[in-house]
Scaffold this motif. Structure first.
Motif, PDB file in Angstrom:
ATOM      1  N   SER A  70       0.809  -1.221   0.000  1.00  0.00           N
ATOM      2  CA  SER A  70       0.000   0.000   0.000  1.00  0.00           C
ATOM      3  C   SER A  70       0.838   1.264   0.000  1.00  0.00           C
ATOM      4  O   SER A  70       0.354   2.324  -0.399  1.00  0.00           O
ATOM      5  N   GLY A  71       2.068   1.179   0.449  1.00  0.00           N
ATOM      6  CA  GLY A  71       2.861   2.381   0.693  1.00  0.00           C
ATOM      7  C   GLY A  71       3.022   3.265  -0.524  1.00  0.00           C
ATOM      8  O   GLY A  71       2.845   4.489  -0.464  1.00  0.00           O
ATOM      9  N   LYS A  72       3.381   2.663  -1.668  1.00  0.00           N
ATOM     10  CA  LYS A  72       3.663   3.458  -2.857  1.00  0.00           C
ATOM     11  C   LYS A  72       2.392   3.941  -3.548  1.00  0.00           C
ATOM     12  O   LYS A  72       2.407   4.939  -4.251  1.00  0.00           O
ATOM     13  N   THR A  73       1.288   3.236  -3.366  1.00  0.00           N
ATOM     14  CA  THR A  73       0.047   3.607  -4.040  1.00  0.00           C
ATOM     15  C   THR A  73      -0.754   4.629  -3.249  1.00  0.00           C
ATOM     16  O   THR A  73      -1.422   5.483  -3.842  1.00  0.00           O
ATOM     17  N   PHE A  74      -0.675   4.588  -1.918  1.00  0.00           N
ATOM     18  CA  PHE A  74      -1.515   5.458  -1.098  1.00  0.00           C
ATOM     19  C   PHE A  74      -0.715   6.452  -0.257  1.00  0.00           C
ATOM     20  O   PHE A  74      -1.306   7.205   0.522  1.00  0.00           O
ATOM     21  N   SER A  75       0.611   6.457  -0.399  1.00  0.00           N
ATOM     22  CA  SER A  75       1.478   7.438   0.274  1.00  0.00           C
ATOM     23  C   SER A  75       1.377   7.363   1.798  1.00  0.00           C
ATOM     24  O   SER A  75       1.394   8.385   2.487  1.00  0.00           O
ATOM     25  N   PHE A  76       1.279   6.136   2.302  1.00  0.00           N
ATOM     26  CA  PHE A  76       1.408   5.875   3.733  1.00  0.00           C
ATOM     27  C   PHE A  76       2.510   4.832   3.918  1.00  0.00           C
ATOM     28  O   PHE A  76       2.260   3.705   4.356  1.00  0.00           O
ATOM     29  N   THR A  77       3.732   5.208   3.575  1.00  0.00           N
ATOM     30  CA  THR A  77       4.826   4.229   3.574  1.00  0.00           C
ATOM     31  C   THR A  77       5.149   3.723   4.977  1.00  0.00           C
ATOM     32  O   THR A  77       5.635   2.604   5.135  1.00  0.00           O
ATOM     33  N   GLY A  78       4.882   4.535   5.997  1.00  0.00           N
ATOM     34  CA  GLY A  78       5.201   4.126   7.358  1.00  0.00           C
ATOM     35  C   GLY A  78       4.264   3.085   7.939  1.00  0.00           C
ATOM     36  O   GLY A  78       4.571   2.484   8.974  1.00  0.00           O
ATOM     37  N   TRP A  79       3.138   2.842   7.272  1.00  0.00           N
ATOM     38  CA  TRP A  79       2.188   1.862   7.798  1.00  0.00           C
ATOM     39  C   TRP A  79       2.662   0.436   7.549  1.00  0.00           C
ATOM     40  O   TRP A  79       2.254  -0.483   8.273  1.00  0.00           O
TER      41      TRP A  79
END
Length: 389
Positions: free
Chosen positions: A234-243
């Protein structure tokens, strides 16, 4: 103390990652960090609120199920069907992981044994080398060469031996930005079937293919459904890389094998965030189309700035990254160039040579990321123009 080295010899030479080194350099010098690929803005507000709602509702605050929460596994299956026409069983053919990095590690540890060979595109993301090494296997690079960075399929065919266990693909490809074509994927699939090879494919940039290029999963080709492990996050698609929410999709036996290794790594992770990413995967097409268009625009913004500064720019078809060449400056050593760049003009980048087994193959290549605010990209371009003088 024993004279034996403390570090496992399989990991010799795999010390601090280049990302940690260069990000620390950015912090120390106050330079603009165009090295590590993380956005400087958060993703959709409704998805962040979904995570807050999950926290408040007590969803995922304790251990979630080992394979991942049912809502996310179902959403992953819906996503694969919606975008690619691929059908998976959420109960047996999906595994949620701590980002794609854990998925790669668990897959390598599960499927490889000492003596196995893994053919991977070079330059390759640095965790590939470490994960293959931890599994005791041997990496065999297939070099993507500038300026086209296309795979030489005859060379790939020649590198397959009786010891080859799997092909490790990455498309869209980090750091070159290459997106494999349907013809290339079909040829690779035919080789995998003919030689009875497993294929592991890192697809974390699946929604970032530009200029009309399309990401096509190799799992959909004839004979590939039962031999392919597809990895995304999900990190690269939704810009929540820290999750750190990633996943594996594959046939039941392959997922069972990967899960066996994964359960002894993190066991589970990111409980509340899994519920939020389940909602993110169901966002309308307008989100995915807008996200891709915005990143393509940022690519062009930074690319124009890099050309104006004097770099040779290799236009990427996808990902967060632009690969450049520094020979127009009379420079040849990208690592030395990147070490000096923060002091010279206040910008941090990554030397591509660290992604090669043979550093000479990428000696003069430097990677910049463009997943930043427009004003940051404009300021970085202005600073880099000082090199042209």
């Amino acid at each position: 103390m024993s004279a034996r080295p403390l570090l496992n010899r399989r990991l010799d030479g795999l010390g601090t990652t280049i990302f940690a080194e260069m990000s620390a350099l950015a912090t120390a010098t106050g330079a603009i960090n165009l090295g590590q690929g993380f956005p400087d803005t958060d993703g959709p507000e409704e998805i962040r609120e979904a995570a807050v709602r999950a926290l408040r509702d007590g969803k995922g605050n304790q251990y979630p199920p080992g394979p991942g929460v049912p809502e996310l596994r179902a959403a992953v299956c819906e996503h694969q069907q919606r975008f690619y026409g691929l059908s998976f069983d959420p109960d047996s053919e999906v595994l949620v992981t701590a980002g794609a990095t854990e998925a790669i590690a668990a897959t390598m540890l599960a499927l490889l044994e000492p003596g196995d060979e893994v053919i991977a595109f070079e330059p390759f993301y640095d965790s590939y080398a470490a994960c293959i090494a931890m599994a005791g296997a041997t990496r065999v690079p297939l070099t993507l060469r500038a300026p086209s960075f296309r795979p030489d399929l005859d060379e790939l065919r020649a590198k397959i031996t009786p010891r080859t266990r799997l092909l490790l693909l990455n498309t869209p490809h980090n750091p070159t930005g290459t997106v494999l074509t349907t013809e290339e994927l079909g040829a690779i699939a035919a080789l995998a079937v003919a030689h009875d090879l497993l294929v592991v494919t890192d697809e974390v940039y699946e929604h970032l293919a530009f200029d009309g290029a399309a990401h096509v999963p190799i799992a959909g080709f004839p004979g590939m459904r039962e031999r392919t492990v597809s990895i995304s996050s999900s990190g690269k698609t939704f810009s929540f890389t820290g999750w750190k929410v990633g996943w594996v999709t594959a046939s039941g036996p392959l997922v069972a094998a990967v899960r066996t290794a994964k359960q002894y790594l993190t066991y589970v992770s990111a409980g509340p965030f899994q519920y939020a990413i389940a909602e993110a995967l169901r966002l309308p097409d307008a989100y995915f189309d807008g996200f891709r268009a915005d990143l393509q625009r940022k690519r062009d913004l930074l690319g124009d700035g890099l050309r104006a500064a004097g770099f040779e720019v290799h236009q990427p078809q996808g990902t967060y990254f632009i690969t450049t060449d520094i020979t127009p400056f009379g420079e040849k050593d990208a690592y030395a160039f990147c070490r000096a760049l923060p002091e010279r003009c206040g910008v941090v980048a990554i030397p591509n040579s660290v992604f090669y087994d043979d550093p000479d193959a990428g000696r003069s290549q430097v990677r910049f990321t463009f997943c930043k605010k427009d004003e940051v990209l404009h300021e970085a371009a202005d600073r880099l123009r000082g090199l042209a003088g």
